[in-house]
Design a protein around this motif. Structure first.
Motif, short mmCIF file in Angstrom:
data_model
loop_
_atom_site.label_atom_id
_atom_site.label_comp_id
_atom_site.label_asym_id
_atom_site.label_seq_id
_atom_site.Cartn_x
_atom_site.Cartn_y
_atom_site.Cartn_z
N ARG A 29 0.84 -1.21 0.00
CA ARG A 29 0.00 0.00 0.00
C ARG A 29 0.87 1.25 0.00
O ARG A 29 1.89 1.27 0.68
CB ARG A 29 -0.78 0.14 1.32
CG ARG A 29 -1.65 -0.93 1.65
CD ARG A 29 -2.11 -0.90 3.11
NE ARG A 29 -2.49 -2.25 3.40
CZ ARG A 29 -3.63 -2.77 3.01
NH1 ARG A 29 -4.54 -2.03 2.44
NH2 ARG A 29 -3.89 -4.03 3.23
N PHE A 31 0.44 5.24 0.78
CA PHE A 31 -0.10 6.58 1.08
C PHE A 31 0.77 7.22 2.16
O PHE A 31 0.30 7.66 3.19
CB PHE A 31 -1.59 6.56 1.45
CG PHE A 31 -2.01 5.69 2.62
CD1 PHE A 31 -1.85 4.33 2.59
CD2 PHE A 31 -2.59 6.27 3.74
CE1 PHE A 31 -2.25 3.54 3.67
CE2 PHE A 31 -3.00 5.49 4.83
CZ PHE A 31 -2.83 4.12 4.78
N VAL A 65 -1.94 -2.94 -3.53
CA VAL A 65 -3.24 -3.15 -2.89
C VAL A 65 -4.03 -1.85 -2.89
O VAL A 65 -5.23 -1.82 -3.11
CB VAL A 65 -3.05 -3.65 -1.44
CG1 VAL A 65 -4.39 -3.87 -0.76
CG2 VAL A 65 -2.22 -4.93 -1.41
N TYR A 66 -3.31 -0.77 -2.64
CA TYR A 66 -3.95 0.55 -2.60
C TYR A 66 -2.88 1.62 -2.78
O TYR A 66 -1.78 1.49 -2.24
CB TYR A 66 -4.69 0.76 -1.27
CG TYR A 66 -5.02 2.22 -1.01
CD1 TYR A 66 -6.02 2.84 -1.75
CD2 TYR A 66 -4.31 2.97 -0.09
CE1 TYR A 66 -6.29 4.19 -1.57
CE2 TYR A 66 -4.58 4.32 0.10
CZ TYR A 66 -5.57 4.92 -0.64
OH TYR A 66 -5.84 6.25 -0.47
N ASN A 68 -2.70 6.15 -3.01
CA ASN A 68 -3.46 7.41 -3.05
C ASN A 68 -3.10 8.22 -4.30
O ASN A 68 -2.23 7.81 -5.09
CB ASN A 68 -3.23 8.22 -1.75
CG ASN A 68 -1.80 8.70 -1.59
OD1 ASN A 68 -0.91 8.33 -2.33
ND2 ASN A 68 -1.59 9.55 -0.59
N MET A 104 -7.88 -2.41 -8.29
CA MET A 104 -6.50 -2.38 -8.79
C MET A 104 -6.39 -2.98 -10.20
O MET A 104 -5.46 -2.63 -10.94
CB MET A 104 -5.56 -3.13 -7.84
CG MET A 104 -5.21 -2.34 -6.60
SD MET A 104 -4.37 -0.79 -6.97
CE MET A 104 -5.43 0.39 -6.19
N LYS B 53 -13.00 -0.63 0.01
CA LYS B 53 -11.77 0.01 -0.49
C LYS B 53 -12.06 1.40 -1.04
O LYS B 53 -11.27 2.32 -0.86
CB LYS B 53 -11.13 -0.85 -1.59
CG LYS B 53 -10.35 -2.02 -1.03
CD LYS B 53 -9.54 -2.71 -2.11
CE LYS B 53 -8.27 -1.95 -2.44
NZ LYS B 53 -7.44 -2.67 -3.42
N PHE B 56 -12.56 3.80 1.83
CA PHE B 56 -11.25 4.10 2.42
C PHE B 56 -10.47 5.07 1.54
O PHE B 56 -9.90 6.05 2.02
CB PHE B 56 -10.46 2.80 2.62
CG PHE B 56 -9.09 3.02 3.22
CD1 PHE B 56 -8.95 3.30 4.58
CD2 PHE B 56 -7.95 2.97 2.44
CE1 PHE B 56 -7.70 3.53 5.13
CE2 PHE B 56 -6.70 3.19 2.97
CZ PHE B 56 -6.57 3.46 4.33
N ALA B 57 -10.49 4.83 0.23
CA ALA B 57 -9.74 5.69 -0.71
C ALA B 57 -10.29 7.12 -0.68
O ALA B 57 -9.51 8.08 -0.63
CB ALA B 57 -9.82 5.13 -2.12
N VAL B 60 -9.28 8.85 2.59
CA VAL B 60 -7.88 9.31 2.60
C VAL B 60 -7.74 10.62 1.82
O VAL B 60 -7.13 11.58 2.29
CB VAL B 60 -6.92 8.23 2.01
CG1 VAL B 60 -5.51 8.81 1.80
CG2 VAL B 60 -6.85 7.03 2.93
N GLU B 61 -8.34 10.69 0.63
CA GLU B 61 -8.23 11.91 -0.18
C GLU B 61 -8.88 13.10 0.53
O GLU B 61 -8.35 14.21 0.52
CB GLU B 61 -8.86 11.73 -1.56
CG GLU B 61 -8.23 10.61 -2.41
CD GLU B 61 -6.77 10.84 -2.79
OE1 GLU B 61 -6.35 12.01 -2.89
OE2 GLU B 61 -6.05 9.84 -2.98
N GLN B 64 -6.73 14.15 3.52
CA GLN B 64 -5.50 14.81 3.08
C GLN B 64 -5.79 16.19 2.50
O GLN B 64 -4.96 17.09 2.63
CB GLN B 64 -4.73 13.90 2.12
CG GLN B 64 -4.12 12.73 2.91
CD GLN B 64 -3.20 11.83 2.11
OE1 GLN B 64 -3.40 11.63 0.92
NE2 GLN B 64 -2.22 11.24 2.78
N ASP B 152 -9.90 11.63 -8.31
CA ASP B 152 -9.82 10.31 -7.71
C ASP B 152 -11.09 10.01 -6.89
O ASP B 152 -11.64 8.92 -6.95
CB ASP B 152 -8.59 10.27 -6.80
CG ASP B 152 -8.08 8.87 -6.60
OD1 ASP B 152 -7.49 8.33 -7.55
OD2 ASP B 152 -8.29 8.33 -5.50
#
Lengths: 126, 181
Positions: A29, A31, A65-66, A68, A104, B53, B56-57, B60-61, B64, B152
């Motif tokens: 991952r 980020f 997996v991930y 940002n 992904m 997922k 979560f993504a 995070v964005e 941030q 994103d």
């Protein structure tokens, strides 16, 4: 060039670059708090190395997996760098490992769309 | 009285489908801790792995963005600074959402509105094209990241994004972005 091995952390990738064997892998991952600080030096080393290669067989494996959006900039940048390296007369293969139907998979396919000289191979982990 | 106040707050959140709410200064540590909590909560709730997922993504964005851009802050850039935002995660009519709000300077509102209006109007292929273009392009002025966070978020938001602005005073506007997954 000296090989690079960095273990994975909760927010950053495992790095395994073997310059003599021309095999490179990034997994996990991504980020990290400071994305340019993580990727910048790695990309510099790769650029320096690839510029000296001619007729080489290069394999770059991603098992992500991930990541940002600031990391995505570097991943796409690596695809572009690998494409240029292939255009310069090297046999470049990009292996993209992920779970089938995971986001992904789409990510890898989107990044690979513009490849012409480098080859792209999807590998499903499940 | 005390319990009633807190219960009412909880109830208000519940009525909006909010299962998680954080309002305060945001840090990278908070991002990691809350991010893991949200993932665990969704996994225990048998949420689809891809949706988890995505949430979560987007989370995070969003966090941030607050850490980098919220105009409500204490401290200064040279030493350490903290920036304020409010973030909610929840689900309404079986559609998970992540919403985030923070202060921005009035002078930035129009540019942000234009950019989000453009993003909201794009289909999946259009978003992908803009995403790549932005990833490959120069970092926009006044941006400290890839400038690609909103795209994103929109790519992850299968049910779309909503955004809104509310004037606070002449200098500041409260900005909210909600992603529906």
């Amino acid at each position: 060039m000296e090989n690079i091995k960095i273990p994975a952390e909760e927010r950053s990738l495992e790095v395994d670059f073997d310059f003599a064997a021309n095999t490179f892998s990034l997994s996990g991952r991504s980020f990290p708090e400071n994305v340019p600080e993580f990727f910048g030096p790695l990309v510099d080393k790769l650029k320096e190395h690839f510029a000296t290669q001619k007729g080489a067989r290069i394999v770059f494996s991603f098992s992500l997996v991930y990541f940002n959006s600031p990391s995505a900039k570097y991943v796409l940048g690596l695809f572009d760098l690998l494409e240029r390296t292939a255009e310069a007369g090297n046999e470049v293969k990009i292996l993209w490992a992920c779970e089938k139907d995971d986001d992904m998979q789409e990510m890898g396919e989107d990044m690979a769309e513009d490849l012409e000289s480098a080859t792209f191979e999807l590998r499903f982990l499940n | 009285m005390l319990a009633s106040e807190m219960f009412d707050l909880r109830d208000t959140l519940g009525q909006q489908g909010i299962t998680f709410c954080y309002s305060g200064y945001m840090t990278e540590g908070i991002l990691l801790g809350i991010g893991n909590a949200i993932k665990t909560q969704m996994q225990l709730g048998d949420a689809d792995a891809k949706v988890t997922k995505g949430v979560f993504a987007v989370f995070v964005e969003q966090v941030q963005n607050v850490i980098r851009y919220s105009a409500e802050k204490i401290g200064n850039e040279d030493s350490s600074e903290l920036r304020y935002g409010i973030l909610t995660v929840g689900s309404k009519d079986d559609v998970p959402f992540v919403a985030c709000g923070n202060m921005i300077e009035t002078k930035d509102a129009e540019r942000l509105r234009d950019s989000l209006t453009h993003i909201k109007g794009l289909d999946r292929d259009g978003l992908k094209a803009l995403w790549k273009e932005t990833l490959r392009g120069e970092t926009p002025e006044g941006s400290k990241g890839a400038g690609v966070g909103f795209i994103d978020i929109a790519r992850n938001a299968r049910h779309g994004i909503d955004f809104d602005f509310r004037k606070v005073d002449d200098a500041y506007v409260f900005f909210t972005l909600k992603a529906l997954l």
